[in-house]
Design a protein around this motif. Structure first.
Motif, PDB file in Angstrom:
ATOM      1  N   MET A   1       0.846  -1.188   0.000  1.00  0.00           N
ATOM      2  CA  MET A   1       0.000   0.000   0.000  1.00  0.00           C
ATOM      3  C   MET A   1       0.886   1.245   0.000  1.00  0.00           C
ATOM      4  O   MET A   1       1.820   1.356   0.795  1.00  0.00           O
ATOM      5  CB  MET A   1      -0.902  -0.018   1.237  1.00  0.00           C
ATOM      6  N   ALA A   2       0.606   2.194  -0.915  1.00  0.00           N
ATOM      7  CA  ALA A   2       1.422   3.404  -1.053  1.00  0.00           C
ATOM      8  C   ALA A   2       1.203   4.333   0.133  1.00  0.00           C
ATOM      9  O   ALA A   2       0.103   4.442   0.676  1.00  0.00           O
ATOM     10  CB  ALA A   2       1.067   4.118  -2.350  1.00  0.00           C
ATOM     11  N   ALA A   3       2.284   5.010   0.517  1.00  0.00           N
ATOM     12  CA  ALA A   3       2.209   5.974   1.616  1.00  0.00           C
ATOM     13  C   ALA A   3       1.386   7.182   1.174  1.00  0.00           C
ATOM     14  O   ALA A   3       1.400   7.571   0.008  1.00  0.00           O
ATOM     15  CB  ALA A   3       3.613   6.405   2.017  1.00  0.00           C
ATOM     16  N   LYS A   4       0.649   7.759   2.125  1.00  0.00           N
ATOM     17  CA  LYS A   4      -0.176   8.941   1.832  1.00  0.00           C
ATOM     18  C   LYS A   4       0.192  10.056   2.818  1.00  0.00           C
ATOM     19  O   LYS A   4      -0.507  10.297   3.802  1.00  0.00           O
ATOM     20  CB  LYS A   4      -1.654   8.587   1.939  1.00  0.00           C
ATOM     21  N   PRO A   5       1.304  10.726   2.525  1.00  0.00           N
ATOM     22  CA  PRO A   5       1.797  11.728   3.466  1.00  0.00           C
ATOM     23  C   PRO A   5       1.062  13.077   3.432  1.00  0.00           C
ATOM     24  O   PRO A   5       1.243  13.909   4.314  1.00  0.00           O
ATOM     25  CB  PRO A   5       3.252  11.914   3.039  1.00  0.00           C
ATOM     26  N   PHE A   6       0.216  13.299   2.409  1.00  0.00           N
ATOM     27  CA  PHE A   6      -0.461  14.587   2.281  1.00  0.00           C
ATOM     28  C   PHE A   6      -1.864  14.492   2.866  1.00  0.00           C
ATOM     29  O   PHE A   6      -2.779  13.966   2.253  1.00  0.00           O
ATOM     30  CB  PHE A   6      -0.503  15.025   0.810  1.00  0.00           C
ATOM     31  N   GLN A   7      -2.000  15.008   4.089  1.00  0.00           N
ATOM     32  CA  GLN A   7      -3.249  14.875   4.836  1.00  0.00           C
ATOM     33  C   GLN A   7      -4.052  16.165   4.799  1.00  0.00           C
ATOM     34  O   GLN A   7      -3.515  17.265   4.949  1.00  0.00           O
ATOM     35  CB  GLN A   7      -2.960  14.502   6.286  1.00  0.00           C
ATOM     36  N   CYS A   8      -5.357  16.026   4.601  1.00  0.00           N
ATOM     37  CA  CYS A   8      -6.259  17.169   4.658  1.00  0.00           C
ATOM     38  C   CYS A   8      -6.475  17.521   6.130  1.00  0.00           C
ATOM     39  O   CYS A   8      -6.887  16.673   6.923  1.00  0.00           O
ATOM     40  CB  CYS A   8      -7.597  16.835   3.989  1.00  0.00           C
ATOM     41  N   LEU A   9      -6.196  18.754   6.484  1.00  0.00           N
ATOM     42  CA  LEU A   9      -6.344  19.187   7.868  1.00  0.00           C
ATOM     43  C   LEU A   9      -7.793  19.473   8.250  1.00  0.00           C
ATOM     44  O   LEU A   9      -8.094  19.744   9.404  1.00  0.00           O
ATOM     45  CB  LEU A   9      -5.495  20.437   8.119  1.00  0.00           C
ATOM     46  N   LEU A  10      -8.695  19.400   7.257  1.00  0.00           N
ATOM     47  CA  LEU A  10     -10.101  19.694   7.516  1.00  0.00           C
ATOM     48  C   LEU A  10     -10.935  18.445   7.751  1.00  0.00           C
ATOM     49  O   LEU A  10     -11.937  18.488   8.456  1.00  0.00           O
ATOM     50  CB  LEU A  10     -10.686  20.503   6.353  1.00  0.00           C
ATOM     51  N   CYS A  11     -10.526  17.321   7.126  1.00  0.00           N
ATOM     52  CA  CYS A  11     -11.320  16.095   7.302  1.00  0.00           C
ATOM     53  C   CYS A  11     -10.453  14.838   7.490  1.00  0.00           C
ATOM     54  O   CYS A  11     -10.968  13.733   7.544  1.00  0.00           O
ATOM     55  CB  CYS A  11     -12.253  15.896   6.115  1.00  0.00           C
ATOM     56  N   ASN A  12      -9.135  15.000   7.546  1.00  0.00           N
ATOM     57  CA  ASN A  12      -8.179  13.916   7.820  1.00  0.00           C
ATOM     58  C   ASN A  12      -8.022  12.874   6.725  1.00  0.00           C
ATOM     59  O   ASN A  12      -7.407  11.836   6.943  1.00  0.00           O
ATOM     60  CB  ASN A  12      -8.505  13.220   9.153  1.00  0.00           C
ATOM     61  N   LYS A  13      -8.546  13.128   5.535  1.00  0.00           N
ATOM     62  CA  LYS A  13      -8.278  12.223   4.419  1.00  0.00           C
ATOM     63  C   LYS A  13      -6.843  12.438   3.973  1.00  0.00           C
ATOM     64  O   LYS A  13      -6.306  13.545   4.069  1.00  0.00           O
ATOM     65  CB  LYS A  13      -9.238  12.485   3.256  1.00  0.00           C
ATOM     66  N   SER A  14      -6.210  11.373   3.471  1.00  0.00           N
ATOM     67  CA  SER A  14      -4.808  11.447   3.068  1.00  0.00           C
ATOM     68  C   SER A  14      -4.634  11.090   1.604  1.00  0.00           C
ATOM     69  O   SER A  14      -5.398  10.278   1.050  1.00  0.00           O
ATOM     70  CB  SER A  14      -3.958  10.505   3.922  1.00  0.00           C
ATOM     71  N   TYR A  15      -3.584  11.659   1.000  1.00  0.00           N
ATOM     72  CA  TYR A  15      -3.322  11.456  -0.425  1.00  0.00           C
ATOM     73  C   TYR A  15      -1.833  11.231  -0.660  1.00  0.00           C
ATOM     74  O   TYR A  15      -0.995  11.606   0.155  1.00  0.00           O
ATOM     75  CB  TYR A  15      -3.830  12.655  -1.235  1.00  0.00           C
ATOM     76  N   THR A  16      -1.531  10.616  -1.799  1.00  0.00           N
ATOM     77  CA  THR A  16      -0.140  10.281  -2.116  1.00  0.00           C
ATOM     78  C   THR A  16       0.650  11.478  -2.621  1.00  0.00           C
ATOM     79  O   THR A  16       1.870  11.487  -2.552  1.00  0.00           O
ATOM     80  CB  THR A  16      -0.074   9.166  -3.182  1.00  0.00           C
ATOM     81  N   ASN A  17      -0.030  12.498  -3.138  1.00  0.00           N
ATOM     82  CA  ASN A  17       0.685  13.687  -3.628  1.00  0.00           C
ATOM     83  C   ASN A  17      -0.121  14.945  -3.342  1.00  0.00           C
ATOM     84  O   ASN A  17      -1.326  14.888  -3.072  1.00  0.00           O
ATOM     85  CB  ASN A  17       1.004  13.566  -5.128  1.00  0.00           C
ATOM     86  N   LYS A  18       0.559  16.078  -3.440  1.00  0.00           N
ATOM     87  CA  LYS A  18      -0.084  17.350  -3.095  1.00  0.00           C
ATOM     88  C   LYS A  18      -1.159  17.721  -4.103  1.00  0.00           C
ATOM     89  O   LYS A  18      -2.184  18.304  -3.745  1.00  0.00           O
ATOM     90  CB  LYS A  18       0.955  18.471  -3.003  1.00  0.00           C
ATOM     91  N   ALA A  19      -0.956  17.393  -5.378  1.00  0.00           N
ATOM     92  CA  ALA A  19      -1.954  17.720  -6.408  1.00  0.00           C
ATOM     93  C   ALA A  19      -3.308  17.087  -6.092  1.00  0.00           C
ATOM     94  O   ALA A  19      -4.357  17.717  -6.259  1.00  0.00           O
ATOM     95  CB  ALA A  19      -1.453  17.277  -7.777  1.00  0.00           C
ATOM     96  N   SER A  20      -3.276  15.853  -5.619  1.00  0.00           N
ATOM     97  CA  SER A  20      -4.521  15.165  -5.253  1.00  0.00           C
ATOM     98  C   SER A  20      -5.182  15.827  -4.051  1.00  0.00           C
ATOM     99  O   SER A  20      -6.412  15.940  -3.986  1.00  0.00           O
ATOM    100  CB  SER A  20      -4.250  13.689  -4.946  1.00  0.00           C
ATOM    101  N   LEU A  21      -4.367  16.265  -3.104  1.00  0.00           N
ATOM    102  CA  LEU A  21      -4.891  16.962  -1.932  1.00  0.00           C
ATOM    103  C   LEU A  21      -5.555  18.276  -2.334  1.00  0.00           C
ATOM    104  O   LEU A  21      -6.648  18.603  -1.869  1.00  0.00           O
ATOM    105  CB  LEU A  21      -3.777  17.213  -0.917  1.00  0.00           C
ATOM    106  N   VAL A  22      -4.890  19.026  -3.211  1.00  0.00           N
ATOM    107  CA  VAL A  22      -5.447  20.298  -3.683  1.00  0.00           C
ATOM    108  C   VAL A  22      -6.776  20.072  -4.392  1.00  0.00           C
ATOM    109  O   VAL A  22      -7.754  20.793  -4.175  1.00  0.00           O
ATOM    110  CB  VAL A  22      -4.442  21.025  -4.606  1.00  0.00           C
ATOM    111  N   THR A  23      -6.838  19.038  -5.248  1.00  0.00           N
ATOM    112  CA  THR A  23      -8.072  18.706  -5.954  1.00  0.00           C
ATOM    113  C   THR A  23      -9.181  18.351  -4.969  1.00  0.00           C
ATOM    114  O   THR A  23     -10.333  18.794  -5.109  1.00  0.00           O
ATOM    115  CB  THR A  23      -7.847  17.525  -6.925  1.00  0.00           C
TER     116      THR A  23
END
Length: 195
Positions: A1-23
């Motif tokens: 399972m790939a690491a998801k270091p980019f966490q949303c500070l508003l709902c705690n969902k995590s993503y593998t890259n910043k672009a996905s977090l921004v989206t």
């Protein structure tokens, strides 16, 4: 399972890259008003507000010249501390904060928006500049639909973003951080008919 270091500070969902977090933020939290670090933003001094107000009015007025090139879409940028933007605009209905991009925005529309900006900056005529040839350059707040002939409110947008600059000195690299407020608007010119 790939690491998801980019966490949303508003709902705690995590993503593998910043672009996905921004989206994710744009889709799920596009109207976010929560500023997670607001507790460290101190109330600005009134003198800081007055200084910024002067810079903003001067920058706007300098873009409202009398030449044809002054018409159309414009952007004005002024250096501004984060806490100043936050405390000036946080009570406005359209205030938002993009956490992952560290960007604030606030939009004003139509004549009501023009008036509100004037109240914020204590300058009711901030949006108009007369010249000695009988003309005026104006921040455009409405446009008429050519088909329906109805007037549509136009936007005057404010945004704030943190920027940085690298400076090399004595063999060392220094990074300086600063904030910039951008005001986006459109202008047009008109001739004033005197009685």
């Amino acid at each position: 399972m790939a690491a998801k270091p980019f966490q949303c500070l508003l709902c705690n969902k995590s993503y593998t890259n910043k672009a996905s977090l921004v989206t994710h933020e744009r889709k799920a939290h596009n109207q976010n008003i929560i500023v997670p670090h607001c507790h460290i933003l101190f109330t600005p001094l009134y003198s800081s507000y007055c200084h910024f107000r002067g810079l903003f009015i001067d920058a706007i007025q300098s873009r409202l010249g009398s030449h044809h090139a002054t018409e159309g879409k414009k952007k004005v940028q002024v250096h501004c501390e984060e806490n100043l933007f936050y405390f000036i605009f946080r009570e406005q209905e359209t205030f938002t904060f993009q956490v992952s991009s560290y960007k604030y925005s606030c939009i004003f529309k139509g004549q009501v928006g023009i008036k509100r900006i004037g109240e914020i900056f204590q300058c009711s005529n901030w949006w108009i500049k007369a010249n000695n040839l009988g003309g005026e350059t104006i921040v455009d707040y409405q446009q008429q639909d050519p088909i329906t002939k109805k007037f549509i409110d136009k936007e005057i947008g404010f945004s704030w973003k943190q920027k940085s600059r690298k400076i090399f000195q004595d063999g060392y690299e220094f990074i300086y951080f600063y904030g910039v407020i951008t005001c986006s608007f459109s202008t047009y010119r008109q001739t004033v008919i005197s009685n």
